[in-house]
Design an enzyme around this catalytic site. Sequence first.
Site, PDB file in Angstrom:
ATOM      1  CG  HIS A  17      -1.936  -1.009   1.345  1.00 29.89           C
ATOM      2  ND1 HIS A  17      -2.040  -1.864   2.399  1.00 29.89           N
ATOM      3  CD2 HIS A  17      -2.948  -1.336   0.499  1.00 29.89           C
ATOM      4  CE1 HIS A  17      -3.065  -2.679   2.224  1.00 29.89           C
ATOM      5  NE2 HIS A  17      -3.640  -2.385   1.077  1.00 29.89           N
ATOM      6  CE  LYS A  41     -11.995  -7.410   1.291  1.00 36.73           C
ATOM      7  NZ  LYS A  41     -10.770  -6.699   0.897  1.00 36.73           N
ATOM      8  NE  ARG A  90      -2.575  -7.060  -4.591  1.00 38.18           N
ATOM      9  CZ  ARG A  90      -3.396  -7.380  -3.622  1.00 38.18           C
ATOM     10  NH1 ARG A  90      -2.907  -7.795  -2.474  1.00 38.18           N
ATOM     11  NH2 ARG A  90      -4.691  -7.320  -3.783  1.00 38.18           N
ATOM     12  CB  SER A 128      -4.179  -6.766   4.211  1.00 34.55           C
ATOM     13  OG  SER A 128      -3.819  -5.491   3.782  1.00 34.55           O
TER      14      SER A 128
HETATM   15  P1  ADP Z   1      -9.917  -3.456  -0.614  1.00 32.72           P
HETATM   16  O1  ADP Z   1     -10.720  -4.205   0.410  1.00 32.72           O
HETATM   17  O2  ADP Z   1     -10.576  -2.170  -1.048  1.00 32.72           O
HETATM   18  O3  ADP Z   1      -9.434  -4.282  -1.763  1.00 32.72           O
HETATM   19  P2  ADP Z   1      -7.164  -3.432   0.304  1.00 32.72           P
HETATM   20  O4  ADP Z   1      -6.608  -2.732   1.498  1.00 32.72           O
HETATM   21  O5  ADP Z   1      -7.038  -4.907   0.243  1.00 32.72           O
HETATM   22  O6  ADP Z   1      -8.669  -2.926   0.216  1.00 32.72           O
HETATM   23  O7  ADP Z   1      -6.504  -2.829  -1.015  1.00 32.72           O
HETATM   24  C1  ADP Z   1      -6.593  -1.463  -1.327  1.00 32.72           C
HETATM   25  C2  ADP Z   1      -5.925  -1.230  -2.654  1.00 32.72           C
HETATM   26  O8  ADP Z   1      -4.529  -1.471  -2.541  1.00 32.72           O
HETATM   27  C3  ADP Z   1      -6.399  -2.132  -3.797  1.00 32.72           C
HETATM   28  O9  ADP Z   1      -6.386  -1.390  -4.998  1.00 32.72           O
HETATM   29  C4  ADP Z   1      -5.354  -3.213  -3.838  1.00 32.72           C
HETATM   30  O10 ADP Z   1      -5.253  -3.778  -5.126  1.00 32.72           O
HETATM   31  C5  ADP Z   1      -4.126  -2.410  -3.496  1.00 32.72           C
HETATM   32  N1  ADP Z   1      -3.068  -3.252  -2.928  1.00 32.72           N
HETATM   33  C6  ADP Z   1      -3.142  -4.112  -1.900  1.00 32.72           C
HETATM   34  N2  ADP Z   1      -1.947  -4.715  -1.686  1.00 32.72           N
HETATM   35  C7  ADP Z   1      -1.104  -4.211  -2.613  1.00 32.72           C
HETATM   36  C8  ADP Z   1       0.272  -4.448  -2.959  1.00 32.72           C
HETATM   37  N3  ADP Z   1       1.011  -5.339  -2.336  1.00 32.72           N
HETATM   38  N4  ADP Z   1       0.785  -3.744  -3.987  1.00 32.72           N
HETATM   39  C9  ADP Z   1       0.011  -2.856  -4.638  1.00 32.72           C
HETATM   40  N5  ADP Z   1      -1.260  -2.610  -4.409  1.00 32.72           N
HETATM   41  C10 ADP Z   1      -1.827  -3.263  -3.406  1.00 32.72           C
END
Ligand code: ADP
Length: 162
Positions: A17, A41, A90, A128
């Site tokens: 992130h 979630k 990703r 995450s």
């Molecule tokens: P959501 O529940 O909205 O998917 P996340 O916190 O899982 O929330 O992800 C938020 C954003 O960050 C999404 O666009 C996700 O693809 C991106 N993201 C999560 N992990 C990574 C990573 N390792 N590298 C790049 N982008 C990421």
Amino acid sequence: MRRAIYPGSFDPITNGHIDIIQRAASLFDELTIAVVQNKSKSPLLTLEERTSLVTAATEKIPNIRVIGYEGLLADLAQEQEIYTIIRGLRVLTDFDFEFQMALTNRRLCQKVDTVFLMTSEENSYLSSSAVREIASYNGDISSFVPTVVQKALAQKIKKIGG
Ligand code: ADP
């Protein structure tokens, strides 16, 4: 002023992130990170915990604002009058879901555009959910998250008896 919103669950915020946040913060004058409550979630951390960890992990980046939000992203965009949404990509499997969400958000608010930023290779496998899983078994997450997150997660897991 060019402004964008980066929404996500951030349960917890990871180096992946932060990678996207740094890229977006250099492309826009102001980046609003919206920590959202996703009804489908059940997060490990509360909205307040996630928001304060995002704030702590990004305190060195000057043009960042962090807010907590419960509701539709299209409504948030309208409320804030920020019509550019940042999402991170990703692997190819992210694309289907992100494409659907981008089009849905645009249907809900015509002005909304989604900008996808590609993570760096070393973060491409990082999620995450993997961090939560490793932390729940007291595994080493130090290379995946900032120290402040590592400590908070260890405390939370101890507290809930994980
Ligand atoms: P959501 O529940 O909205 O998917 P996340 O916190 O899982 O929330 O992800 C938020 C954003 O960050 C999404 O666009 C996700 O693809 C991106 N993201 C999560 N992990 C990574 C990573 N390792 N590298 C790049 N982008 C990421």
